[in-house]
Design a protein around this motif. Structure first.
Motif, PDB file in Angstrom:
ATOM      1  N   GLU A 298     -12.672  -1.433   3.527  1.00 11.99           N
ATOM      2  CA  GLU A 298     -13.373  -0.865   2.133  1.00 11.99           C
ATOM      3  C   GLU A 298     -13.113   0.642   1.558  1.00 11.99           C
ATOM      4  O   GLU A 298     -12.952   0.989   0.487  1.00 11.99           O
ATOM      5  CB  GLU A 298     -14.937  -0.603   1.778  1.00 11.99           C
ATOM      6  CG  GLU A 298     -15.575  -0.122   3.019  1.00 11.99           C
ATOM      7  CD  GLU A 298     -16.213  -1.227   3.905  1.00 11.99           C
ATOM      8  OE1 GLU A 298     -14.965  -1.957   4.755  1.00 11.99           O
ATOM      9  OE2 GLU A 298     -16.761  -0.897   5.136  1.00 11.99           O
ATOM     10  N   ILE A 299     -13.029   1.669   2.972  1.00 13.77           N
ATOM     11  CA  ILE A 299     -12.038   3.079   2.659  1.00 13.77           C
ATOM     12  C   ILE A 299     -10.780   3.050   2.417  1.00 13.77           C
ATOM     13  O   ILE A 299      -9.923   3.449   1.245  1.00 13.77           O
ATOM     14  CB  ILE A 299     -12.197   3.610   4.308  1.00 13.77           C
ATOM     15  CG1 ILE A 299     -14.166   3.615   3.780  1.00 13.77           C
ATOM     16  CG2 ILE A 299     -11.482   4.887   3.678  1.00 13.77           C
ATOM     17  CD1 ILE A 299     -14.193   4.449   5.171  1.00 13.77           C
ATOM     18  N   LEU A 300     -10.051   1.329   2.693  1.00 11.04           N
ATOM     19  CA  LEU A 300      -8.662   2.381   2.675  1.00 11.04           C
ATOM     20  C   LEU A 300      -8.449   1.383   0.941  1.00 11.04           C
ATOM     21  O   LEU A 300      -8.067   1.718   0.379  1.00 11.04           O
ATOM     22  CB  LEU A 300      -7.562   0.979   3.195  1.00 11.04           C
ATOM     23  CG  LEU A 300      -6.459   0.428   2.987  1.00 11.04           C
ATOM     24  CD1 LEU A 300      -5.575   1.925   3.468  1.00 11.04           C
ATOM     25  CD2 LEU A 300      -5.982  -0.794   4.252  1.00 11.04           C
ATOM     26  N   GLU A 301      -9.341   0.570   0.841  1.00 12.85           N
ATOM     27  CA  GLU A 301      -9.120  -0.358  -1.303  1.00 12.85           C
ATOM     28  C   GLU A 301      -9.333   1.290  -1.602  1.00 12.85           C
ATOM     29  O   GLU A 301      -9.336   1.388  -2.823  1.00 12.85           O
ATOM     30  CB  GLU A 301     -10.736  -1.259  -0.886  1.00 12.85           C
ATOM     31  CG  GLU A 301     -10.167  -2.558  -0.823  1.00 12.85           C
ATOM     32  CD  GLU A 301      -7.749  -2.624  -0.719  1.00 12.85           C
ATOM     33  OE1 GLU A 301      -7.340  -2.987   0.397  1.00 12.85           O
ATOM     34  OE2 GLU A 301      -7.562  -2.677  -1.872  1.00 12.85           O
ATOM     35  N   ARG A 302     -10.767   1.302  -1.203  1.00 13.66           N
ATOM     36  CA  ARG A 302     -11.113   3.016  -1.798  1.00 13.66           C
ATOM     37  C   ARG A 302     -10.180   3.994  -2.621  1.00 13.66           C
ATOM     38  O   ARG A 302     -10.404   4.693  -3.954  1.00 13.66           O
ATOM     39  CB  ARG A 302     -12.073   3.529  -1.953  1.00 13.66           C
ATOM     40  CG  ARG A 302     -13.382   4.531  -2.690  1.00 13.66           C
ATOM     41  CD  ARG A 302     -14.041   5.615  -1.834  1.00 13.66           C
ATOM     42  NE  ARG A 302     -14.821   5.226  -0.915  1.00 13.66           N
ATOM     43  CZ  ARG A 302     -15.843   5.137   0.029  1.00 13.66           C
ATOM     44  NH1 ARG A 302     -15.333   6.614   0.421  1.00 13.66           N
ATOM     45  NH2 ARG A 302     -16.346   4.712   0.806  1.00 13.66           N
ATOM     46  N   PHE A 303      -9.199   3.706  -1.947  1.00 12.81           N
ATOM     47  CA  PHE A 303      -8.070   5.476  -1.636  1.00 12.81           C
ATOM     48  C   PHE A 303      -6.588   4.576  -1.620  1.00 12.81           C
ATOM     49  O   PHE A 303      -6.199   5.040  -2.744  1.00 12.81           O
ATOM     50  CB  PHE A 303      -8.509   5.933  -1.235  1.00 12.81           C
ATOM     51  CG  PHE A 303      -9.706   6.716   0.236  1.00 12.81           C
ATOM     52  CD1 PHE A 303      -9.869   6.708   0.920  1.00 12.81           C
ATOM     53  CD2 PHE A 303     -10.247   7.964  -1.362  1.00 12.81           C
ATOM     54  CE1 PHE A 303     -11.106   7.524   1.523  1.00 12.81           C
ATOM     55  CE2 PHE A 303     -10.671   9.142  -1.233  1.00 12.81           C
ATOM     56  CZ  PHE A 303     -11.937   7.992   1.014  1.00 12.81           C
ATOM     57  N   THR A 304      -6.270   3.159  -2.321  1.00 12.92           N
ATOM     58  CA  THR A 304      -5.607   2.623  -2.832  1.00 12.92           C
ATOM     59  C   THR A 304      -5.350   2.945  -4.304  1.00 12.92           C
ATOM     60  O   THR A 304      -5.944   2.522  -5.229  1.00 12.92           O
ATOM     61  CB  THR A 304      -5.232   1.221  -2.021  1.00 12.92           C
ATOM     62  OG1 THR A 304      -5.377   0.988  -1.171  1.00 12.92           O
ATOM     63  CG2 THR A 304      -4.138   0.164  -3.028  1.00 12.92           C
ATOM     64  N   VAL A 305      -4.396   3.240  -4.484  1.00 14.61           N
ATOM     65  CA  VAL A 305      -3.599   3.413  -6.042  1.00 14.61           C
ATOM     66  C   VAL A 305      -2.348   2.679  -6.601  1.00 14.61           C
ATOM     67  O   VAL A 305      -2.493   2.627  -7.212  1.00 14.61           O
ATOM     68  CB  VAL A 305      -2.422   5.061  -6.184  1.00 14.61           C
ATOM     69  CG1 VAL A 305      -4.363   5.804  -6.879  1.00 14.61           C
ATOM     70  CG2 VAL A 305      -1.977   5.070  -5.344  1.00 14.61           C
ATOM     71  N   SER A 306      -1.646   1.828  -5.784  1.00 13.83           N
ATOM     72  CA  SER A 306      -0.971   0.847  -5.302  1.00 13.83           C
ATOM     73  C   SER A 306      -0.712   0.220  -4.198  1.00 13.83           C
ATOM     74  O   SER A 306      -0.320   0.513  -3.435  1.00 13.83           O
ATOM     75  CB  SER A 306       0.702   1.536  -6.163  1.00 13.83           C
ATOM     76  OG  SER A 306       1.369   1.946  -4.893  1.00 13.83           O
ATOM     77  N   ARG A 307       0.202  -1.401  -4.092  1.00 14.63           N
ATOM     78  CA  ARG A 307       0.414  -1.894  -3.458  1.00 14.63           C
ATOM     79  C   ARG A 307       1.381  -3.029  -3.764  1.00 14.63           C
ATOM     80  O   ARG A 307       1.588  -3.535  -4.603  1.00 14.63           O
ATOM     81  CB  ARG A 307      -0.938  -2.849  -2.323  1.00 14.63           C
ATOM     82  CG  ARG A 307      -1.109  -3.937  -3.081  1.00 14.63           C
ATOM     83  CD  ARG A 307      -2.617  -4.210  -2.710  1.00 14.63           C
ATOM     84  NE  ARG A 307      -3.464  -3.123  -3.624  1.00 14.63           N
ATOM     85  CZ  ARG A 307      -5.294  -3.655  -3.185  1.00 14.63           C
ATOM     86  NH1 ARG A 307      -5.066  -4.306  -1.808  1.00 14.63           N
ATOM     87  NH2 ARG A 307      -6.089  -3.255  -3.496  1.00 14.63           N
ATOM     88  N   ALA A 308       2.708  -3.260  -2.742  1.00 12.66           N
ATOM     89  CA  ALA A 308       3.473  -4.803  -2.767  1.00 12.66           C
ATOM     90  C   ALA A 308       3.501  -5.090  -1.381  1.00 12.66           C
ATOM     91  O   ALA A 308       3.796  -4.607  -0.496  1.00 12.66           O
ATOM     92  CB  ALA A 308       4.375  -3.668  -3.394  1.00 12.66           C
ATOM     93  N   TRP A 309       4.003  -6.440  -1.926  1.00 15.85           N
ATOM     94  CA  TRP A 309       3.714  -6.889  -0.390  1.00 15.85           C
ATOM     95  C   TRP A 309       5.662  -7.736  -0.301  1.00 15.85           C
ATOM     96  O   TRP A 309       6.160  -8.334  -1.982  1.00 15.85           O
ATOM     97  CB  TRP A 309       3.255  -8.166  -0.720  1.00 15.85           C
ATOM     98  CG  TRP A 309       3.572  -9.641   0.470  1.00 15.85           C
ATOM     99  CD1 TRP A 309       3.788 -10.753   0.068  1.00 15.85           C
ATOM    100  CD2 TRP A 309       3.019  -9.466   2.032  1.00 15.85           C
ATOM    101  NE1 TRP A 309       4.086 -11.073   1.941  1.00 15.85           N
ATOM    102  CE2 TRP A 309       3.682 -10.529   2.660  1.00 15.85           C
ATOM    103  CE3 TRP A 309       2.491  -8.861   2.738  1.00 15.85           C
ATOM    104  CZ2 TRP A 309       3.301 -10.860   3.737  1.00 15.85           C
ATOM    105  CZ3 TRP A 309       2.715  -8.396   4.075  1.00 15.85           C
ATOM    106  CH2 TRP A 309       2.891 -10.004   4.421  1.00 15.85           C
ATOM    107  N   HIS A 310       5.509  -7.830   0.770  1.00 10.63           N
ATOM    108  CA  HIS A 310       7.272  -7.834   0.991  1.00 10.63           C
ATOM    109  C   HIS A 310       7.091  -9.071   1.564  1.00 10.63           C
ATOM    110  O   HIS A 310       7.520  -8.220   2.970  1.00 10.63           O
ATOM    111  CB  HIS A 310       8.064  -6.877   0.986  1.00 10.63           C
ATOM    112  CG  HIS A 310       7.970  -5.513   0.507  1.00 10.63           C
ATOM    113  ND1 HIS A 310       8.524  -5.057  -0.746  1.00 10.63           N
ATOM    114  CD2 HIS A 310       7.223  -4.970   0.337  1.00 10.63           C
ATOM    115  CE1 HIS A 310       8.430  -4.282  -1.643  1.00 10.63           C
ATOM    116  NE2 HIS A 310       7.494  -4.277  -1.105  1.00 10.63           N
ATOM    117  N   PRO A 311       7.609 -10.362   1.537  1.00  8.90           N
ATOM    118  CA  PRO A 311       7.353 -10.892   3.055  1.00  8.90           C
ATOM    119  C   PRO A 311       9.157 -10.713   3.456  1.00  8.90           C
ATOM    120  O   PRO A 311      10.482 -10.427   3.521  1.00  8.90           O
ATOM    121  CB  PRO A 311       8.219 -12.442   2.116  1.00  8.90           C
ATOM    122  CG  PRO A 311       7.947 -12.408   0.962  1.00  8.90           C
ATOM    123  CD  PRO A 311       8.043 -10.975   0.209  1.00  8.90           C
ATOM    124  N   VAL A 312       8.740 -10.996   4.592  1.00  9.04           N
ATOM    125  CA  VAL A 312      10.410 -10.826   5.798  1.00  9.04           C
ATOM    126  C   VAL A 312      10.755 -12.081   6.321  1.00  9.04           C
ATOM    127  O   VAL A 312      10.109 -12.671   7.169  1.00  9.04           O
ATOM    128  CB  VAL A 312       9.871 -10.025   7.093  1.00  9.04           C
ATOM    129  CG1 VAL A 312      11.099  -9.480   7.842  1.00  9.04           C
ATOM    130  CG2 VAL A 312       9.173  -8.567   6.317  1.00  9.04           C
TER     131      VAL A 312
END
Ligand SMILES: CC(=O)N[C@@H](Cc1ccc2ccccc2c1)C(=O)O
Ligand SMILES: [Mg+2]
Length: 372
Positions: A358-372
């Motif tokens: 929940e802390i990580l979400e609170r401070f997150t401003v953007s995210r992206a997922w990259h399958p490997v």
């Protein structure tokens, strides 16, 4: 290990107080956080770059772009080619064709290493060869508007238990703050960091710092002026420590051979990752060069890895591995606390800490997922 994907995420975390150095003032730490998802575990890494390329040429948005455009595809290719032979030790070779971008490379390698060690149930400390359960901690104090503010901050830091005080200096803010701290606090373990703000022509001024018997003078000249540091080292008594110049084990070997420094600030991000950081530790230990662990205002993710690294035998001086509360009211992980001037080395698998969702979400401003 089998990687299934990499998540890049940008978080923005307010600093408890603005941090002013010779290259600028930071009030919000914008951090690129990397999560490596593998079968059986996920690992974490963070990039030391800040929003603007003021400490180094790297900056957060650029690090995210170089990861997404070049480094993660290269990791995908490496895993396809290597199959079961893929692991954290294959990351740097896979990224070697791409020049520089060491802070970004470090974040990715660390996340893969953390995932790998968690699947193996091995801590960073054990993997590196740590010999201590806790590490002595120093603190880095920024330039302040008034001398009283500085002295109050030093007093609070000593009361908190920090074993070493580092003052940021720049032309116009050097002899006076050092003299004021020496006059008020006596022979505490005191050092200064110029972040490359001086020039060879400042040698006589810098020589006047000798009167204060500082533990070291960190990076007085530009990162690429090794000959200037070597000349300065012959003209002043205060030991010179390199930070921005020490970008790889080869760069450290060159600096030491040139007499440009007698102490090294090891910052894993600056050298491309913890594996290279350990090589530099080993190189310096073999040459009786004391090292300490530098800091880049890391969240608990990078702080956990730095504390584990600082537990290696050659780390004989307190580093910038300060407590979480030095920078953040709320850290991404359980906070690292100073106890009797020391921080305990995490002993769980991998980093031994994980971001609190929940802390990580609170401070997150953007995210992206990259399958490997
Ligand atoms: C603790 C300390 O003094 N760190 C660096 C300077 C520094 C300061 C602030 C930073 C903010 C964002 C990214 C990197 C940063 C590096 C140093 O030793 O030179
Ligand atoms: Mg420094």
């Amino acid at each position: 290990m089998k990687l299934t994907g990499i998540e890049t995420r940008i978080v923005e975390m307010p600093l408890v107080t603005p941090f002013r150095t010779s290259f600028g003032t930071e009030t919000v730490r914008q951090v690129l956080v990397v999560r490596a998802v593998a079968e059986g575990a996920e690992g974490w890494g963070e990039c030391g770059a800040s929003e603007s390329p003021l400490y180094s040429s790297e900056y957060t948005a650029g690090a995210q772009d170089v990861l997404e455009r070049f480094f993660i595809p290269a990791l995908r290719t490496a895993q396809q080619e290597l199959g079961d032979d893929f692991g954290a030790h294959r990351v740097a070779p896979a990224l070697a064709p791409f020049k520089q971008h060491r802070l970004a490379k470090s974040a990715l390698e660390t996340a893969v290493l953390d995932a790998q060690l968690r699947t193996q149930g091995v801590s960073f400390a054990d993997y590196f060869g740590a010999v201590r359960d806790s590490v002595p901690c120093g603190v880095s104090l920024g330039i302040t508007d008034t001398m009283d503010q500085l002295l109050n901050t030093v007093e609070a830091s000593l009361a908190a238990g920090y074993l070493r005080i580092k003052l940021k200096i720049e032309p116009g803010w050097d002899l006076e703050p050092v003299r004021a701290v020496r006059d008020r606090f006596g022979d505490i373990d005191l050092q200064v960091d110029a972040n490359a703000a001086y020039r060879r022509s400042d040698a006589r001024l810098l020589a006047r710092l000798d009167a204060f018997e500082l533990t070291l003078l960190e990076q007085p000249l530009p990162a690429d002026d090794l000959l200037g540091h070597a000349a300065l080292a012959r003209e002043i008594a205060t030991p010179i420590c390199l930070d921005e110049s020490a970008t790889s084990s080869r760069a450290v070997a060159t600096a030491v051979e040139l007499g440009a420094c007698s102490i090294i600030n090891i910052k894993p991000g600056r050298v491309g990752g913890y594996l290279e950081a350990r090589r530099i530790h080993d190189l310096c230990s073999a040459n009786d060069i004391p090292v300490w662990c530098g800091g880049m205002l890391e969240t608990g993710i990078g702080r956990a890895a730095n504390v584990a690294l600082a537990a290696l035998p050659g780390f004989t001086m307190p580093g910038d591995t300060s407590a979480s509360e030095r920078y953040y009211q709320t850290d991404l992980t359980e906070p690292f606390r100073l106890v009797d001037g020391r921080i305990a080395v995490p002993h769980g698998p991998g980093l031994g800490v994980t971001p609190i969702p929940e802390i990580l979400e609170r401070f997150t401003v953007s995210r992206a997922w990259h399958p490997v």
